[in-house]
Write an enzyme that holds these catalytic residues in place. Structure first.
Site, PDB file in Angstrom:
ATOM      1  N   ASP A   1      -5.829   2.310  -3.632  1.00 42.12           N
ATOM      2  CA  ASP A   1      -7.173   2.244  -3.042  1.00 42.12           C
ATOM      3  C   ASP A   1      -7.537   3.600  -2.448  1.00 42.12           C
ATOM      4  O   ASP A   1      -8.691   3.847  -2.122  1.00 42.12           O
ATOM      5  CB  ASP A   1      -7.314   1.101  -2.021  1.00 42.12           C
ATOM      6  CG  ASP A   1      -6.228   1.073  -0.976  1.00 42.12           C
ATOM      7  OD1 ASP A   1      -5.348   1.956  -1.003  1.00 42.12           O
ATOM      8  OD2 ASP A   1      -6.264   0.168  -0.122  1.00 42.12           O
TER       9      ASP A   1
ATOM     10  N   ASP B   1      -0.940   1.316  -4.016  1.00 46.73           N
ATOM     11  CA  ASP B   1      -1.857   0.337  -4.611  1.00 46.73           C
ATOM     12  C   ASP B   1      -3.198   0.967  -4.987  1.00 46.73           C
ATOM     13  O   ASP B   1      -4.142   0.261  -5.356  1.00 46.73           O
ATOM     14  CB  ASP B   1      -2.057  -0.878  -3.695  1.00 46.73           C
ATOM     15  CG  ASP B   1      -2.780  -0.548  -2.411  1.00 46.73           C
ATOM     16  OD1 ASP B   1      -2.704   0.623  -1.973  1.00 46.73           O
ATOM     17  OD2 ASP B   1      -3.434  -1.438  -1.847  1.00 46.73           O
TER      18      ASP B   1
ATOM     19  N   SER C   1       0.813  -1.218   0.000  1.00 49.77           N
ATOM     20  CA  SER C   1       0.000   0.000   0.000  1.00 49.77           C
ATOM     21  C   SER C   1       0.850   1.274   0.000  1.00 49.77           C
ATOM     22  O   SER C   1       1.562   1.530  -0.957  1.00 49.77           O
ATOM     23  CB  SER C   1      -0.949  -0.044   1.206  1.00 49.77           C
ATOM     24  OG  SER C   1      -1.832   1.022   1.155  1.00 49.77           O
TER      25      SER C   1
ATOM     26  N   ASP D   1      -1.980   6.377  -3.394  1.00 48.13           N
ATOM     27  CA  ASP D   1      -0.956   5.615  -2.689  1.00 48.13           C
ATOM     28  C   ASP D   1      -0.494   4.477  -3.619  1.00 48.13           C
ATOM     29  O   ASP D   1      -0.992   4.361  -4.754  1.00 48.13           O
ATOM     30  CB  ASP D   1      -1.476   5.109  -1.331  1.00 48.13           C
ATOM     31  CG  ASP D   1      -2.566   4.067  -1.466  1.00 48.13           C
ATOM     32  OD1 ASP D   1      -3.332   4.152  -2.445  1.00 48.13           O
ATOM     33  OD2 ASP D   1      -2.654   3.174  -0.613  1.00 48.13           O
TER      34      ASP D   1
END
Ligand code: MG
Length: 456
Positions: free
Chosen positions: A245, A243, A100, A241
């Site tokens: 999400d 990843d 993340s 960020d």
């Protein structure tokens, strides 16, 4: 809402993470694959973000899954919400190799359930139990699973987002994207182009060394984005960020938008059309509740962690509650018509929809929101749980909520005191629409806390 957190040994609120080569090794990830494959049958999707260790660890989890009899489909590099979307529509489960927002040396694994949500606490405890006891269902040669690759599937996700809003909604709008060299490099520029926007980008080349900025999209790293927004006359800039999400924004003047304000702005847009229930953790600003109530809606609070928000949204909808929106005050927003997880690409799309329907620039929309004053402090203490109980006792005449940590409401101010999951410290946040109330309540809490610190 009776959602309780359970103690886990390996997995945190958002999967398992660690430093590559130290505590995040192919051995561990292979065990996770074997354990997951022993619990889940059928076709499992595997994805990864842009980290240098992604390919290696993805191969480890795939090896474990196939050895336990699962057929693995490698979806390549893509955002976590893209893999969650694909799992929800096509697979029996998923494993995402990602850390993340953590720095480049980290990596980790998030497990995705067949409905696209992250694995919940009970199932994660069973998974951990298998890993620690090495209780794996390793198959003989004729039952080993197959491995295939389907990197084009990510297009299903980008196409679904583009189709979720009116065609060409972003025409005449210039926007800037900063995926931070993370997974959104392959999706968000494409989505925004598909909405008809004129798209500029920075840090949009996939690079696991993250040369432009760290994967956490914090104010310090977004100067390049802000400069490009101003020089191109764009309507906004969006950053993700690692990843993707989460999505955070700068306005047309390059000013960073605090994430609770972002949440409130989107809540305003959604609740204006469909008033209903909005779900968020106890750590979110009262600004969100103020906006939701203005439109006749209500807020349901959960423990801190997107998984609790997502599952509460799904459970309430199953009970017939009109859940319209959810998310966290960190740029992680959940759109239940789309899927039950935070989705940065969808959040960027929502910002295009908001501005396409407004005569006002983003800066004005933000300035029109009510102002709340928040004080945040970290306090190092040997026994955080004792300190929290002492505060609960000291504040027992006020309204106390124990959904997560200690939430205290005193008049027009509220406070949240939570223990850190990883360090011996408590985080204190106090908020009020009246600056003086926030300051005074914060001081009152510090007066209760100080004697304890002196005696340590
Ligand atoms: Mg993330």
């Amino acid at each position: 809402m009776a959602v309780k957190k359970l103690e886990k040994r390996l997995f945190g609120t958002n999967g398992v993470r660690g430093i590559v080569g130290k505590d995040m090794t192919p051995d561990l990830v292979l065990s996770i694959g074997l354990a997951l494959g022993s619990m889940r049958k059928g076709r499992i999707a595997v994805g990864r973000d842009s980290r240098t260790s992604g390919e290696s660890l993805a191969n480890a989890v795939k090896a474990g899954l196939m050895a336990a009899g699962c057929d693995v489909v490698d979806c390549g590099m893509l955002p976590t919400p893209a893999l969650q979307y694909l799992v929800m529509h096509h697979f029996d489960g998923g494993a995402m190799i990602t850390a993340s927002h953590n720095p480049p040396e980290y990596n980790g694994v998030k497990i995705i359930e067949p409905d696209g949500t992250e694995m919940g606490d009970e199932q994660t405890l069973l998974l951990e139990e298998r890993i620690f006891s090495r209780n794996f269902d390793v198959k003989s040669w004729e039952h080993v699973g197959s491995g295939t690759t389907a990197t084009q599937l990510v297009n299903d996700y980008t196409d679904a987002i583009i189709r979720s809003v009116p065609e060409n909604i972003g025409r005449n709008m210039s926007v800037v994207v900063d995926p931070g060299c993370g997974a959104a490099s392959v999706t968000t520029p494409k989505i925004l182009t598909g909405l008809g926007c004129r798209v500029f980008s920075i840090n949009a080349q996939v690079d696991g060394h993250f040369p432009g900025r760290l994967p956490e999209p914090s104010l310090d790293g977004l100067k390049g984005l802000a400069d490009l927004v101003r020089s191109t006359g764009s309507a906004f800039g969006v950053a993700h960020d690692g990843d993707a999400d989460r999505a955070v924004f700068v306005d047309e003047n390059g000013r960073f938008i605090e994430e609770n304000q972002e949440f409130a702005l989107v809540a305003d847009h959604i609740c204006r059309k469909h008033s209903g229930v909005v779900v968020t953790p106890v750590s979110s600003s009262l600004l969100v509740e103020t906006i939701v109530k203005k439109h006749g809606g209500s807020v349901v609070y959960t423990p801190v962690g997107s998984i609790y928000v997502a599952r509460t949204m799904r459970d309430l909808l199953e009970k017939g509650e009109p859940v319209v929106f959810g998310g966290e005050g960190n740029g992680g927003l959940i759109f239940p018509d789309h899927q039950f997880c935070r989705d940065g690409g969808m959040t960027a799309t929502m910002m295009v929809a908001i501005l396409a329907g407004s005569d006002l620039p983003l800066s004005t929309l933000i300035d029109q929101l009510p102002v709340f004053h928040m004080i945040k402090e970290k306090i190092r203490v040997a026994h955080p749980e004792h300190l929290i109980e002492l505060l609960a006792e000291s504040c027992k005449t006020y309204h106390i909520d124990r959904t997560d940590g200690l939430r205290i409401t005193k008049g027009d101010a509220w406070a949240l005191v939570r223990q850190s999951g990883t360090e011996p410290l408590v985080r204190v946040m106090v908020e009020s629409a009246v600056p003086d109330s926030a300051r005074k309540f914060f001081q009152e809490l510090m007066d209760y806390i100080s004697p304890v610190l002196k005696h340590e």
